[in-house]
Enzyme design. Sequence first.
Site, short mmCIF file in Angstrom:
data_model
loop_
_atom_site.label_atom_id
_atom_site.label_comp_id
_atom_site.label_asym_id
_atom_site.label_seq_id
_atom_site.Cartn_x
_atom_site.Cartn_y
_atom_site.Cartn_z
N TRP A 81 -6.13 4.13 -2.63
CA TRP A 81 -5.42 4.15 -3.90
C TRP A 81 -5.58 5.45 -4.67
O TRP A 81 -4.81 5.71 -5.58
CB TRP A 81 -5.91 3.00 -4.79
CG TRP A 81 -7.41 2.95 -4.94
CD1 TRP A 81 -8.28 2.17 -4.24
CD2 TRP A 81 -8.22 3.74 -5.83
NE1 TRP A 81 -9.58 2.41 -4.63
CE2 TRP A 81 -9.57 3.38 -5.61
CE3 TRP A 81 -7.94 4.71 -6.79
CZ2 TRP A 81 -10.63 3.95 -6.31
CZ3 TRP A 81 -9.00 5.29 -7.49
CH2 TRP A 81 -10.32 4.90 -7.25
N ASN A 82 -6.59 6.27 -4.35
CA ASN A 82 -6.86 7.41 -5.24
C ASN A 82 -5.87 8.55 -5.08
O ASN A 82 -5.62 9.30 -6.03
CB ASN A 82 -8.30 7.89 -5.07
CG ASN A 82 -8.64 8.30 -3.66
OD1 ASN A 82 -8.01 7.87 -2.70
ND2 ASN A 82 -9.68 9.11 -3.51
N LYS A 99 -0.09 0.66 6.07
CA LYS A 99 -0.57 -0.32 5.10
C LYS A 99 -1.16 0.47 3.93
O LYS A 99 -2.25 1.02 4.04
CB LYS A 99 -1.63 -1.22 5.75
CG LYS A 99 -1.97 -2.47 4.91
CD LYS A 99 -3.07 -2.18 3.94
CE LYS A 99 -3.34 -3.38 3.05
NZ LYS A 99 -4.02 -3.00 1.79
N PRO A 100 -0.45 0.56 2.79
CA PRO A 100 -0.99 1.27 1.63
C PRO A 100 -1.94 0.39 0.85
O PRO A 100 -2.01 -0.83 1.06
CB PRO A 100 0.27 1.58 0.81
CG PRO A 100 1.17 0.43 1.09
CD PRO A 100 0.90 0.02 2.52
N GLU A 151 -11.66 9.02 7.68
CA GLU A 151 -12.07 9.90 6.58
C GLU A 151 -12.67 8.99 5.52
O GLU A 151 -11.97 8.25 4.84
CB GLU A 151 -10.86 10.67 6.04
CG GLU A 151 -11.26 11.86 5.18
CD GLU A 151 -11.17 11.56 3.69
OE1 GLU A 151 -12.25 11.33 3.10
OE2 GLU A 151 -10.07 11.54 3.15
N CYS A 157 -12.90 11.67 -2.98
CA CYS A 157 -13.96 11.65 -1.96
C CYS A 157 -14.68 12.98 -1.85
O CYS A 157 -15.82 13.04 -1.37
CB CYS A 157 -13.37 11.25 -0.62
SG CYS A 157 -12.01 12.28 -0.06
#
Length: 486
Positions: free
Chosen positions: A155-156, A179-180, A254, A288
């Site tokens: 989501w970021n 798939k978001p 990631e 991240c």
Amino acid sequence: MLSEAVKQVHTQLFIDGKWVDGDDKETKEVTNPATGEVIAEVAQAGEAETKRAIEAAEKAYPAWRDMELKDRVKLLNKVADLLEENADYIAEVMTIEQGKPFKESQAESAGGADLFRWNAEESRRLYGELIPAPNDHKFEIVYQPIGVVGAITPWNFPAGMVTRKLAPALAAGNTVVLKPSGDTPLTALAIFEQFEAAGLPAGVVNLVMGSSKVIGKTLTDSDTVRKLTFTGSTPIGKELYKQSADTLKKISLELGGHAPFIIHADADIEQAVEGLTSAKFRNNGQVCVSPNRIFIHESIKKEFTDQLIKRVKQLKVGNGMDAANDIGPLIREDAIDKIQEQIDDAKSKGAEILLGGERLKDGDYAKGTFYAPTILDHVDRSMNIFYQETFGPVLPLISYTDLDDAIEMANDTEFGLASYAFASSAKVIQEISRRLEYGMVGINAVTISQPETPFGGVKHSGFGRENSHLGLKEYVIEKFVNTRFI
């Protein structure tokens, strides 16, 4: 009042070139974190719909793989054009559902167009190799697409992660099921509208929304899905890795980060303050690669801290659609809970709050998930914040006198994604960049993600690379061909 952009965006699944509801007609609410307002309800998929998306991608794969390269490149450049033309539309949707300042959303949307252009052109350079062979033989290595790719995005960066994964996957000749995140599906939907408008063949790109557990398991269990790419938390990445074992997928992960930021005694303090502020408060620290542990040489600690406090005080917090604001809300209530737990733990063990340290609740902040930019001093290894990734606007300051100690502390984590340092001495720069155990190192620079440079980590931050020619090769297989001429 609901945004016209949000009113316009599709809310259905996209399978085999069609916008469709889920089989049971279930929907999920999407909320604006700045206001608490429900802005949309999006269709939900389960196992059956995900399987149909996989089947559509499998059916579309041969024609997409075998399309003349120049024609595929032309289509992907058309996608880039549309992403650029509609960047403000996508950015508005993104800011309203995710919270980041509109100017950050604009840059992210424009970056998606750059990723498609770069990967389209780089696909022309998937050069094979010839290996010296006997006179009546030819030994060659050729690169070919993998097949159907499953992509799961967070989501970021709801536009950046979608385009970072789909651009190289499609450029290499694969088809995709995406798939978001359930928190920010509208941005992905707005991007898929551009895929449709560009004329990508039916089934080449498919989008399913719904339970992460159900959709993720369907993707990992499928033998048709030959590659899985995931960006998200380390625990979920490990679970997907385990689930992919039976089908022996190629996988890239990631995952979490806990970036150190070392400021050497000879650093340019003004530049270091600006670099740190820029990197830390982008997307409200929900990044991240965000600096999470700030190691400052004792000899410059006071001067640096004074300048840092002054700079952070200038930042304005508020609704991302207001151009005057630098920082938006956090994504959810539980994000605030985690930050507060870390700060309370640190305070109980001797840390001192120099700035912030509290939720913003009054006036325009009342219905949103806002937290004050925070500077925390006297942090040490006894505190949870030293080892736990902080996804929020908190700067923990840690003093050091010996560079060896700073590097050792910087490496004292299970994560290994991004790291930063500011210094002037060439010898010190070389020492830091060589010894930091991270996939990426920024020296006197905090911008470490471009289409042409590799992005990824080591240790529990995952494996595989995105962006650059290495990122494109994550979506191909190497085939050896031995030809004997008779």
